[in-house]
Structures are given as structure tokens and as C-alpha cells.
Design a protein around this motif. Sequence first.
Motif: not given
Length: 333
Positions: A177-178, A209-212, A238-240, A264-267
Amino acid sequence: MSGIKEVAKQANVSIATVSRVLSKPETVAEKTIKRVLEVIEDLNYQPNAAARQLRMAETTTILVVVPDITNTFFSDVLRGIESVALENGYQVLLGDADNNAEREKGYLSILRQKKAAGMILLTAGIEANIVEEIASEYPVVLACEYLEGVNVPTVSIDNVSGARKATEYLINLGHKRIGFISGPMNSVLGRDRLKGFYQAMAQYSLKVEPDLVQEGNFSYKSGLNMMNKLLAYSHTPTAVFAANDEMAFGAVNAIEQKGLAVPQDISIIGFDDIKFSSIFKPALSTISQPTFDIGTKAMQLLIGLMTNQKMEKTQYILENRLVLRNSCGKWSS
């Protein structure tokens, strides 16, 4: 000998406009500049050394136009340009377009007045046909950005492959989920880096996912704001991947303001590898561009144009590389 009043009268403009054409041409409309210069030439008006230089076409000044002087990415590119310029007896005049295409166009008049021997554009905000037209008359090189279908010497990297490389790295860490914070879609860099992100996700059969996918403008503030949007969704990424380092810094700070931690929470991964990336906390993983080399190669190409050297090739794509630091971590779901 005619004076400035006569020039203004025949060009049907004010004396102040004539003065601006000679001193600050970027503030004057192109058609007005053309009309005033034609009258100056007809009347043989010579107000000062700058006007004589205009007529004689003798200058050692190089014009370099940047999209945003506050973006530190361009500092090393400019250093590369100036190092070659100074070695060859040229001086650099810097123009800040402030991400404004009309302002960018205004700098073209400096070439038309022959106050600069050539120009390096570090932005491609002007319409392709205008760049092609000015390049047919004067030495012009594009660096960092490019224009599709335009035959102008260009130095850049493969932004699609760089973005694909960054996204693939996150995928190999286990992220599915990027999110992606893109650059503006009216810029070739924004479009290319988004394309590379989509290509990598498709290659691994991962859903986008378009929203992401949120559109930023390469600024720190837009990174902060777009990351806050991503964090507002019930299922956060979980990553951006942020399409440049400035936006990545904003994304990291938005995450930490919510009481979460990177990685730790989001890369987070960025793009450009500006100097601050290595000392930011956490140190930012990113795609590195050979900024100094882009500058030196662009200036070498421009000198070749100005001295009528035969070009072996006019399109140069330099290597990018993945730089791993502390802002990305493994994810298991």
C-alpha cells in the motif's frame, strides 16, 4: 544623433518603457521590445555601452534561467555551469522564473538584445514552439528538464527509470500500500516520475489506489499538506514516495506531527539527493542526480553552440542512482 525621446516617440511608447527595454527587458512585453529595438536600430541610438554591445553582438555573458531559486537542487547544477563558464572566459547571469512561464519568456529578450551570448534553461515552462524558435536563432541548451519533440541540446536523467527504481525498492521491502506525492502535472518531471511509479506498481501487480496519489508542486509545504491528506484516510499507506526531496521532508514532518515515526510506521523515499537529505532526521533515502555533471555538460554544449563546433550528439541522459539511508524500513503484513 537621436535621443531617447525620439525613440519613444517613434515606437509609440513612454521614455520609461524604452529605459526598461534596455535595463529590465523581462518586465516588458515581447512585441513592445521588438518594436523599440527596431526603432533603436533605425535611429542608431546609442545610450550607453550596453546599447553598443547590443548592436555589435559582443558579450561574454551567459544567461541561466532557473524555475525557482529557493530550491537548493539547482545550486550544484549552477556550480557546474559556472565552473566551465569561468574556465572559458564567460560570466553567468542568473534569472529566476519563479515557476512563472510568462516571466520565463521575458528573459528571452536578453538574448534578442544580444546582452547574452547564449542561454541555459533549467526549466521547460515555455511552450515548445517558442523554445524551438529562439533556439533556431540563438545558442540555447536545456538542462534538468526537456521538451518532447524539440530539437534543442538537452542534458537530463531518465526520470521514469529513477521513479521506477525508488518504487521498486519500497516494494522489495514488503510494502504494498504505497502512496505517491507527485510534482505538478504541467511539468515533464511531474509526469515522468508519476509514470515510473505506475510502471513499478504494475510490474508487481500492485493496485494503485487513486486517493493515495496526491499532486504537489515540489515545495516543502505541498509535501506537508499532501501527506496530511494521505494520513486522513482510514487505511494509510505504509510507504510514500515523494517526487522530490523537499516534499519528502514535508511528508516526514507531517507524519511526526501526528505522533507517528519514520520509518517504523511509514517509510518515505524522495528524489534528487539534495545536500540536506543526508543530514535530515531521519536521513532520507532518495534517487541521486549528478547535478554538478549536468551543469558542466550543459555549459560544454552551450560553448559548442556558441563557437559553431560540430556536435557528436545533442541529447545526453546521465545516470541516476538509488541512495539508501534511514527513512525506509521493511514491512510485513
